[in-house]
Motif scaffolding. Sequence first.
Motif, PDB file in Angstrom:
ATOM      1  N   GLN A 236       0.829  -1.203   0.000  1.00  0.00           N
ATOM      2  CA  GLN A 236       0.000   0.000   0.000  1.00  0.00           C
ATOM      3  C   GLN A 236       0.868   1.259   0.000  1.00  0.00           C
ATOM      4  O   GLN A 236       0.618   2.192  -0.769  1.00  0.00           O
ATOM      5  N   ALA A 237       1.866   1.286   0.858  1.00  0.00           N
ATOM      6  CA  ALA A 237       2.731   2.462   0.941  1.00  0.00           C
ATOM      7  C   ALA A 237       3.470   2.712  -0.366  1.00  0.00           C
ATOM      8  O   ALA A 237       3.607   3.855  -0.820  1.00  0.00           O
ATOM      9  N   ARG A 238       3.931   1.628  -0.973  1.00  0.00           N
ATOM     10  CA  ARG A 238       4.655   1.768  -2.237  1.00  0.00           C
ATOM     11  C   ARG A 238       3.772   2.381  -3.314  1.00  0.00           C
ATOM     12  O   ARG A 238       4.196   3.277  -4.058  1.00  0.00           O
ATOM     13  N   LEU A 239       2.511   1.927  -3.397  1.00  0.00           N
ATOM     14  CA  LEU A 239       1.594   2.460  -4.402  1.00  0.00           C
ATOM     15  C   LEU A 239       1.119   3.864  -4.059  1.00  0.00           C
ATOM     16  O   LEU A 239       0.972   4.722  -4.945  1.00  0.00           O
ATOM     17  N   LEU A 240       0.887   4.125  -2.791  1.00  0.00           N
ATOM     18  CA  LEU A 240       0.452   5.469  -2.392  1.00  0.00           C
ATOM     19  C   LEU A 240       1.529   6.503  -2.687  1.00  0.00           C
ATOM     20  O   LEU A 240       1.244   7.588  -3.201  1.00  0.00           O
ATOM     21  N   ASP A 241       2.773   6.162  -2.358  1.00  0.00           N
ATOM     22  CA  ASP A 241       3.866   7.125  -2.545  1.00  0.00           C
ATOM     23  C   ASP A 241       4.276   7.251  -4.013  1.00  0.00           C
ATOM     24  O   ASP A 241       4.572   8.352  -4.485  1.00  0.00           O
ATOM     25  N   GLY A 242       4.307   6.104  -4.720  1.00  0.00           N
ATOM     26  CA  GLY A 242       4.853   6.127  -6.073  1.00  0.00           C
ATOM     27  C   GLY A 242       3.845   6.375  -7.166  1.00  0.00           C
ATOM     28  O   GLY A 242       4.220   6.793  -8.275  1.00  0.00           O
ATOM     29  N   PHE A 243       2.553   6.138  -6.870  1.00  0.00           N
ATOM     30  CA  PHE A 243       1.535   6.301  -7.914  1.00  0.00           C
ATOM     31  C   PHE A 243       0.410   7.242  -7.505  1.00  0.00           C
ATOM     32  O   PHE A 243       0.161   8.248  -8.174  1.00  0.00           O
ATOM     33  N   TYR A 244      -0.264   6.942  -6.414  1.00  0.00           N
ATOM     34  CA  TYR A 244      -1.469   7.710  -6.079  1.00  0.00           C
ATOM     35  C   TYR A 244      -1.167   9.152  -5.679  1.00  0.00           C
ATOM     36  O   TYR A 244      -1.890  10.075  -6.095  1.00  0.00           O
ATOM     37  N   SER A 245      -0.120   9.384  -4.900  1.00  0.00           N
ATOM     38  CA  SER A 245       0.204  10.765  -4.519  1.00  0.00           C
ATOM     39  C   SER A 245       0.573  11.624  -5.725  1.00  0.00           C
ATOM     40  O   SER A 245       0.057  12.742  -5.877  1.00  0.00           O
ATOM     41  N   PRO A 246       1.448  11.145  -6.623  1.00  0.00           N
ATOM     42  CA  PRO A 246       1.720  11.941  -7.827  1.00  0.00           C
ATOM     43  C   PRO A 246       0.487  12.128  -8.708  1.00  0.00           C
ATOM     44  O   PRO A 246       0.340  13.161  -9.363  1.00  0.00           O
ATOM     45  N   LEU A 247      -0.412  11.134  -8.733  1.00  0.00           N
ATOM     46  CA  LEU A 247      -1.638  11.276  -9.506  1.00  0.00           C
ATOM     47  C   LEU A 247      -2.494  12.406  -8.938  1.00  0.00           C
ATOM     48  O   LEU A 247      -3.068  13.198  -9.691  1.00  0.00           O
ATOM     49  N   ILE A 248      -2.561  12.502  -7.620  1.00  0.00           N
ATOM     50  CA  ILE A 248      -3.313  13.590  -6.997  1.00  0.00           C
ATOM     51  C   ILE A 248      -2.693  14.937  -7.332  1.00  0.00           C
ATOM     52  O   ILE A 248      -3.401  15.915  -7.613  1.00  0.00           O
ATOM     53  N   ASP A 249      -1.375  15.017  -7.324  1.00  0.00           N
ATOM     54  CA  ASP A 249      -0.709  16.272  -7.679  1.00  0.00           C
ATOM     55  C   ASP A 249      -1.094  16.703  -9.090  1.00  0.00           C
ATOM     56  O   ASP A 249      -1.365  17.884  -9.344  1.00  0.00           O
ATOM     57  N   LEU A 250      -1.114  15.753 -10.021  1.00  0.00           N
ATOM     58  CA  LEU A 250      -1.497  16.059 -11.396  1.00  0.00           C
ATOM     59  C   LEU A 250      -2.982  16.406 -11.474  1.00  0.00           C
ATOM     60  O   LEU A 250      -3.371  17.364 -12.147  1.00  0.00           O
ATOM     61  N   ARG A 251      -3.804  15.659 -10.781  1.00  0.00           N
ATOM     62  CA  ARG A 251      -5.253  15.907 -10.767  1.00  0.00           C
ATOM     63  C   ARG A 251      -5.579  17.305 -10.281  1.00  0.00           C
ATOM     64  O   ARG A 251      -6.470  17.980 -10.817  1.00  0.00           O
ATOM     65  N   ASP A 252      -4.861  17.770  -9.273  1.00  0.00           N
ATOM     66  CA  ASP A 252      -5.189  19.053  -8.649  1.00  0.00           C
ATOM     67  C   ASP A 252      -4.715  20.257  -9.453  1.00  0.00           C
ATOM     68  O   ASP A 252      -4.987  21.402  -9.065  1.00  0.00           O
ATOM     69  N   GLU A 253      -4.041  20.023 -10.562  1.00  0.00           N
ATOM     70  CA  GLU A 253      -3.595  21.147 -11.384  1.00  0.00           C
ATOM     71  C   GLU A 253      -4.749  21.848 -12.085  1.00  0.00           C
ATOM     72  O   GLU A 253      -4.675  23.050 -12.361  1.00  0.00           O
ATOM     73  N   THR A 254      -5.821  21.122 -12.374  1.00  0.00           N
ATOM     74  CA  THR A 254      -6.926  21.673 -13.164  1.00  0.00           C
ATOM     75  C   THR A 254      -8.255  21.171 -12.609  1.00  0.00           C
ATOM     76  O   THR A 254      -8.410  19.969 -12.410  1.00  0.00           O
ATOM     77  N   PRO A 255      -9.222  22.073 -12.376  1.00  0.00           N
ATOM     78  CA  PRO A 255     -10.537  21.614 -11.912  1.00  0.00           C
ATOM     79  C   PRO A 255     -11.142  20.609 -12.896  1.00  0.00           C
ATOM     80  O   PRO A 255     -11.049  20.768 -14.113  1.00  0.00           O
ATOM     81  N   GLY A 256     -11.750  19.570 -12.350  1.00  0.00           N
ATOM     82  CA  GLY A 256     -12.396  18.573 -13.194  1.00  0.00           C
ATOM     83  C   GLY A 256     -11.515  17.439 -13.648  1.00  0.00           C
ATOM     84  O   GLY A 256     -11.984  16.493 -14.305  1.00  0.00           O
ATOM     85  N   PHE A 257     -10.225  17.486 -13.284  1.00  0.00           N
ATOM     86  CA  PHE A 257      -9.315  16.436 -13.737  1.00  0.00           C
ATOM     87  C   PHE A 257      -9.574  15.090 -13.060  1.00  0.00           C
ATOM     88  O   PHE A 257      -9.039  14.073 -13.491  1.00  0.00           O
ATOM     89  N   ALA A 258     -10.383  15.066 -12.008  1.00  0.00           N
ATOM     90  CA  ALA A 258     -10.754  13.774 -11.425  1.00  0.00           C
ATOM     91  C   ALA A 258     -11.461  12.901 -12.448  1.00  0.00           C
ATOM     92  O   ALA A 258     -11.426  11.674 -12.368  1.00  0.00           O
ATOM     93  N   VAL A 259     -12.098  13.545 -13.432  1.00  0.00           N
ATOM     94  CA  VAL A 259     -12.742  12.829 -14.539  1.00  0.00           C
ATOM     95  C   VAL A 259     -11.850  12.846 -15.778  1.00  0.00           C
ATOM     96  O   VAL A 259     -11.614  11.821 -16.409  1.00  0.00           O
ATOM     97  N   SER A 260     -11.326  14.009 -16.118  1.00  0.00           N
ATOM     98  CA  SER A 260     -10.579  14.171 -17.369  1.00  0.00           C
ATOM     99  C   SER A 260      -9.349  13.279 -17.448  1.00  0.00           C
ATOM    100  O   SER A 260      -9.050  12.694 -18.500  1.00  0.00           O
ATOM    101  N   LEU A 261      -8.617  13.149 -16.333  1.00  0.00           N
ATOM    102  CA  LEU A 261      -7.420  12.308 -16.348  1.00  0.00           C
ATOM    103  C   LEU A 261      -7.779  10.839 -16.524  1.00  0.00           C
ATOM    104  O   LEU A 261      -7.071  10.093 -17.214  1.00  0.00           O
ATOM    105  N   ILE A 262      -8.874  10.409 -15.888  1.00  0.00           N
ATOM    106  CA  ILE A 262      -9.278   9.018 -16.021  1.00  0.00           C
ATOM    107  C   ILE A 262      -9.634   8.713 -17.469  1.00  0.00           C
ATOM    108  O   ILE A 262      -9.237   7.688 -18.029  1.00  0.00           O
ATOM    109  N   LYS A 263     -10.357   9.621 -18.085  1.00  0.00           N
ATOM    110  CA  LYS A 263     -10.740   9.391 -19.479  1.00  0.00           C
ATOM    111  C   LYS A 263      -9.511   9.394 -20.382  1.00  0.00           C
ATOM    112  O   LYS A 263      -9.408   8.578 -21.323  1.00  0.00           O
ATOM    113  N   ALA A 264      -8.555  10.265 -20.101  1.00  0.00           N
ATOM    114  CA  ALA A 264      -7.313  10.267 -20.867  1.00  0.00           C
ATOM    115  C   ALA A 264      -6.562   8.959 -20.673  1.00  0.00           C
ATOM    116  O   ALA A 264      -5.976   8.422 -21.617  1.00  0.00           O
ATOM    117  N   GLY A 265      -6.596   8.429 -19.438  1.00  0.00           N
ATOM    118  CA  GLY A 265      -5.935   7.158 -19.179  1.00  0.00           C
ATOM    119  C   GLY A 265      -6.572   6.006 -19.928  1.00  0.00           C
ATOM    120  O   GLY A 265      -5.876   5.096 -20.388  1.00  0.00           O
TER     121      GLY A 265
END
Length: 303
Positions: A236-265
């Motif tokens: 869990q720690a490995r995924l939270l630190d290496g994947f989920y935390s950076p994903l949140i940083d990217l998500r928070d750059e633009t309103p609505g990216f909680a949806v937009s990034l997923i669709k891009a993925g």
Amino acid sequence: MSELVLPDRVLFFPVTAFDAAGRVDAELVEQHVAERVAFEPGAVFAACGTGEYHALSIDEYSTVVEASVRGTAGRVPVLSGVGGPLGHALASAREAQRLGADGLLVMPPYLVQGPQAGLIAYVEAIAAATELPLIVYHRGNAQFTPASIEKVLRIPQVVGIKDGAGDLAVAQRFVRAAADCDRDILFFNGLLTAEMTQAAYTAIGVPMYSSAVFAMAPDIAVAFFTAHRAGDAETQARLLDGFYSPLIDLRDETPGFAVSLIKAGVRLGGLPVGSVRAPLVDPTDEQTARLEALLATGRELVA
């Protein structure tokens, strides 16, 4: 009395596919759902937040729900979103029942900030329009008090509460309010990128959570879920630190990216599900490249 049984597995919130002309692509919706169901989610939540419910007409909503039901082929339950303007919510509820959905996620009403009595009445009106079981989403302009949740739980069709507000003390009081209920109540963590907070929610009796990541990277989402259920703190720690935390940083750059990034993925995974609809915007090429690198990192971490 309504009943909804969900397997103890990660919950899948699919995107809504649009073609080059901006129309709902039913075949791609069905394919997206079918491919992800192969990873054995606990349920499919179609046409909800990740599926851009806010941007769908009632006809488009019906298309998405019908395609999602086909895509599951009866393998897992299908729930769909209802919310926004009350008339649209009621029409959506009736359509979902007609098309074979197994339940509804009641999202916030449109724009206005009603009192607690009005929020309860909103849920009651939707319950009166359908026989389907309801999960009530506590977030945005539909935040209930513990006293109001007690009244909501008296509505026989309400079988679950999903918390998107993030106040753990209030969420704990919701769990306690259900202790005297005459049926089992399902509780869900509905915060954005819920994996980051799930340890805290599990501790207060909220074991299930939404995983938007499952839509674009089911292998990563399932790996985290499996580690969480097994108490594997290292993974869990490995995924939270290496994947989920950076994903949140990217998500928070633009309103609505909680949806937009997923669709891009999902697009990066090879399924041409199209752009998001306004007022959401797609990530830039540079942001998409960073997402692609992050997904590769996530897969390295679970390999």
